[in-house]
Design a protein around this motif. Structure first.
Motif, PDB file in Angstrom:
ATOM      1  N   GLU A   1       1.203  -1.211  -0.513  1.00  0.00           N
ATOM      2  CA  GLU A   1       0.030   0.300   0.143  1.00  0.00           C
ATOM      3  C   GLU A   1       1.160   1.372   0.464  1.00  0.00           C
TER       4      GLU A   1
ATOM      5  N   ALA B   1      -5.504   1.676   7.627  1.00  0.00           N
ATOM      6  CA  ALA B   1      -5.861   0.492   7.881  1.00  0.00           C
ATOM      7  C   ALA B   1      -6.604   0.373   9.228  1.00  0.00           C
TER       8      ALA B   1
ATOM      9  N   ILE C   1      -1.200  -4.997  10.766  1.00  0.00           N
ATOM     10  CA  ILE C   1      -0.903  -3.787   9.590  1.00  0.00           C
ATOM     11  C   ILE C   1       0.387  -3.829   8.475  1.00  0.00           C
TER      12      ILE C   1
ATOM     13  N   ARG D   1      -2.419  -7.933   2.339  1.00  0.00           N
ATOM     14  CA  ARG D   1      -4.210  -8.423   2.466  1.00  0.00           C
ATOM     15  C   ARG D   1      -4.396  -9.533   3.025  1.00  0.00           C
TER      16      ARG D   1
END
Length: 447
Positions: A18, A296, A352, A359
């Motif tokens: 991310e 997140a 996280i 993911r």
């Protein structure tokens, strides 16, 4: 010839991590630039990979501040890529929850023709109330109901692809007959969810059907995959989990009368590759440093259906989280994430960090040899038929995999050194489906 790996490149804008867009090398506008995706496809084709794959959802996903959120419609994107490549397979996600069988069957048939038989359809049932509200619904349908609808959707789509016989088009200039009208047939489907007359307004695709792909690992998802899927994308954190999933899904396929070799199981992995372990770990640490954990945290709270105030970044997960039975969304991913956190006693901040790259898919940092060793172990131990490669950073992560890991796998005799087939079905060693209506006298001739 010994069994060989299947390798697919799962592509996402600047990479799966991310924070990848924040690196100096990254183009933060890559998510809408066709040149970026054509370049990635050519890199994958240079590596002789089976296919590239784009995920999709009919909703703006997550926080727009967190990472590049907008994405091009994948069948449109793959059509543009198709004319710039010649062998790489092209797989797009499309939802059975928020499409119609006729329009979707037409789109995939069209891309199969444009690409010369290289398309695949990742079949999903879309979770989430946000998506439902984009289609006039107040909430997402029940999990099992979504899969029942998906099953009928696929049945209708295959009927539509089969509504033209393979030899329907004659193009006989002398006789003045372009298409044999007796070989273009209405399907007159009437079911619980759909009523579709047909026939399709595109001739039967070069592959017969696109390769049918599925990515759910819940009980309903596995039953659906065992019946319909020819490739399965899955998230598995450990070798034991991978072995259990592989064995279970192959067993289900056999119970339905299928040859287990006709269903390819491809776990996702997010390799962060460096020339040395130290270099790989440094890149991994830099990516984790660039994560914005508050984004997140909010996403996980929404996923779990709990107030964000109940989550503490520096504490382990609350003991009273919902169970899988309470979740109507992505059940299998919910279980995987919670089990990962509980098993390794991760704080939310640590979780996280682990999720930032994949993911829930397996993420690890290492040298090209270490990545190849992991792939070989899972493959030879019977936990995978291949892998869904999810580079943390693009294009550099895909380039490193293609130029440094693939040659190792080739030297070990685990992966092709050149393409021998021209279609995605050919790459996967799958037969072209027989037209289900050939010789069926009861069908109504169209027109």
């Amino acid at each position: 010839m010994p069994k060989q790996l299947h390798l697919n490149a799962f592509l996402m804008s600047t990479g799966h991590h991310e924070a990848s867009w924040r690196l100096p090398e990254s183009d933060p506008h890559a998510n809408t630039r066709i040149e970026h995706y054509v370049n990635l496809a050519r890199i994958a084709e240079r590596g002789k990979l089976d296919s590239i794959f784009f995920a999709d959802s009919p909703v703006l996903f997550g926080d727009t501040g967190r990472r590049p959120a907008g994405k091009l419609e994948p069948t449109v994107l793959l059509t543009a890529i198709a004319v710039q490549t010649s062998r790489i397979g092209l797989i797009a996600t499309a939802s059975t929850s928020y499409n119609s069988p006729f329009n979707l069957a037409r789109r995939f048939a069209s891309v199969d023709w444009v690409s010369g038989g290289r398309v695949g359809w990742n079949i999903v049932t879309t979770a989430g109330a946000d998506a439902a509200r984009n289609f006039g619904l107040d909430d997402v349908p029940d999990h099992r109901l979504r899969y029942e609808k998906a099953a009928e959707f696929v049945d209708v789509a295959t009927k539509l692809w089969d509504s033209w016989a393979d030899d329907a088009v004659l193009a006989d200039k002398e006789a003045g007959l372009h298409t044999d009208p007796d070989k273009v047939r209405a399907i007159d489907h009437e079911g619980r969810f759909f009523k579709v007359a047909g026939p399709l307004n595109v001739p039967r695709p070069p592959q017969g059907y696109p390769v049918l792909v599925q990515a759910g690992s819940s009980e309903d998802g596995k039953e659906f995959a065992a019946r319909y899927a020819e490739a399965v994308f899955t998230a598995q954190q450990t070798l034991d989990d991978g072995l259990a999933f592989y064995t279970d899904l192959k067993r289900r396929a056999v119970a339905l009368g299928r040859d287990p070799e006709t269903i390819k199981i491809l776990p996702g992995i997010v390799p962060v590759i460096g020339d040395t372990e130290e270099q790989a770990r440094a890149l991994d640490a830099e990516l984790e440093r660039l994560i914005s954990p508050e984004y997140a945290k909010r996403q996980l709270a929404r996923t779990w259906g709990i107030p964000v105030e109940d989550l503490d970044l520096d504490a382990e997960l609350p003991a009273d989280l919902p169970t899988e039975d309470d979740i109507q969304g992505a059940k299998s991913r919910f279980t995987l994430i919670v089990n990962l956190a509980r098993r390794e006693r991760l704080t939310l901040r640590q979780l996280i960090g682990r999720l930032g790259g994949g993911r829930g898919h397996r993420t690890f940092a290492g040298t090209p040899e270490q990545v190849a060793d992991t792939i070989e172990e899972w493959f030879t131990r019977g936990a995978a038929d291949g892998f869904n490669i999810m580079p943390a950073v693009l294009p550099s992560g895909l380039e490193r995999f293609v130029d440094q890991v693939v040659p190792i796998l080739q030297r070990r005799g685990l992966f092709r050194t050149d393409y021998t087939e021209t279609t995605l079905r050919g790459h996967y060693g799958l037969a072209r489906p027989v037209n289900q209506f050939d010789g069926a006298d009861e069908l109504v001739v169209a027109g």
